[in-house]
Design a protein around this motif. Structure first.
Motif, short mmCIF file in Angstrom:
data_model
loop_
_atom_site.label_atom_id
_atom_site.label_comp_id
_atom_site.label_asym_id
_atom_site.label_seq_id
_atom_site.Cartn_x
_atom_site.Cartn_y
_atom_site.Cartn_z
N SER A 64 13.19 -30.68 2.96
CA SER A 64 13.06 -32.06 2.70
C SER A 64 12.75 -32.80 4.87
CB SER A 64 14.06 -32.13 2.53
OG SER A 64 15.56 -32.90 2.86
N ARG A 65 12.55 -34.17 4.83
CA ARG A 65 12.63 -35.05 5.15
C ARG A 65 13.04 -36.05 5.36
NH1 ARG A 65 5.91 -35.58 5.33
NH2 ARG A 65 5.94 -37.98 4.51
N PRO A 66 13.25 -36.93 6.46
CA PRO A 66 14.09 -38.25 6.36
C PRO A 66 13.62 -39.08 5.86
CG PRO A 66 14.83 -37.12 8.68
CD PRO A 66 13.17 -36.43 7.93
N GLY A 67 13.85 -39.77 5.56
CA GLY A 67 12.27 -41.25 4.24
C GLY A 67 13.29 -42.66 4.64
N VAL A 68 13.77 -42.97 3.94
CA VAL A 68 13.30 -44.64 3.96
C VAL A 68 15.53 -44.34 4.84
CG1 VAL A 68 14.13 -46.97 2.69
CG2 VAL A 68 11.91 -45.44 2.45
N GLN A 69 15.36 -45.65 5.42
CA GLN A 69 16.82 -45.62 5.87
C GLN A 69 17.33 -46.96 5.44
OE1 GLN A 69 17.82 -46.69 9.80
NE2 GLN A 69 19.16 -44.90 10.31
N SER A 70 18.72 -47.50 5.06
CA SER A 70 19.02 -48.34 4.55
C SER A 70 20.69 -48.72 5.00
CB SER A 70 19.10 -48.46 3.02
OG SER A 70 20.09 -47.42 2.32
N VAL A 71 20.70 -49.73 5.58
CA VAL A 71 22.01 -50.75 6.17
C VAL A 71 22.58 -51.46 5.60
CG1 VAL A 71 22.39 -50.67 8.93
CG2 VAL A 71 20.67 -49.45 8.34
N SER A 72 23.37 -50.95 4.73
CA SER A 72 24.52 -52.32 4.51
C SER A 72 25.90 -52.63 5.20
CB SER A 72 24.35 -51.96 2.75
OG SER A 72 24.87 -51.25 2.58
N PHE A 73 26.53 -53.39 5.17
CA PHE A 73 27.49 -54.08 5.36
C PHE A 73 28.04 -54.35 4.16
CE2 PHE A 73 31.01 -56.77 6.92
CZ PHE A 73 31.56 -55.99 7.43
#
Length: 148
Positions: A64-73
């Motif tokens: 695999s390779r990195p996909g969509v990054q998400s950031v939340s709080f």
């Protein structure tokens, strides 16, 4: 340092979100009242697994390779009235993106434009009003590492 444990651990209460006031220059204020909080930095993966064409019956190794990054709080706590909460509620009410910073102790500051995807006020007759909220990034974030 008074806010740090002797073994290098950090207080959970120092994980903060700071809400921008929208002015120029922008001033970021601590979002007051948080009792619980969580910062999530995650990424989906893109499956790149390809069977061996020379040996179709052989083992297949998942890659695999990195996909969509998400950031939340996420945070919850006491709904404390004041200028920052009033500004924040205006952003929520108008479904308006706003600038904010997340301060992650031992890591650094993540600054981006954010939106609130969930906001709830709750209360009962014997306690003060409480809230919970989820913030998600609208734009790519900038990162400033914490200096030791």
């Amino acid at each position: 340092m008074a806010d740090e444990f002797q073994d290098g651990q950090e207080w959970g209460r120092t994980l903060l979100i700071k809400i921008g006031d929208g002015n120029s220059p922008e001033v970021f204020s601590n979002f007051c009242g948080l009792k619980t909080r969580s910062f999530t930095l995650s990424a989906d993966r893109v499956d790149t697994t390809t069977p061996n064409c020379a040996n179709p019956g052989g083992k297949v190794v998942q890659t695999s390779r990195p996909g969509v990054q998400s950031v939340s709080f996420t945070g919850a706590g006491k709904a404390i009235n004041g200028a920052t909460m009033a500004t924040f509620r205006g952003y929520v009410r108008n479904n308006e993106p706003f600038n904010a910073q997340v301060v992650v102790p031992g890591d650094g500051i993540y600054e981006a434009q954010w939106t609130v995807t969930n906001f709830e006020l709750s209360g009962d007759e014997t306690n003060t009003m409480e809230f919970s909220a989820t913030w998600n990034t609208v734009t790519d974030y900038t990162y400033e590492a914490e200096t030791p």
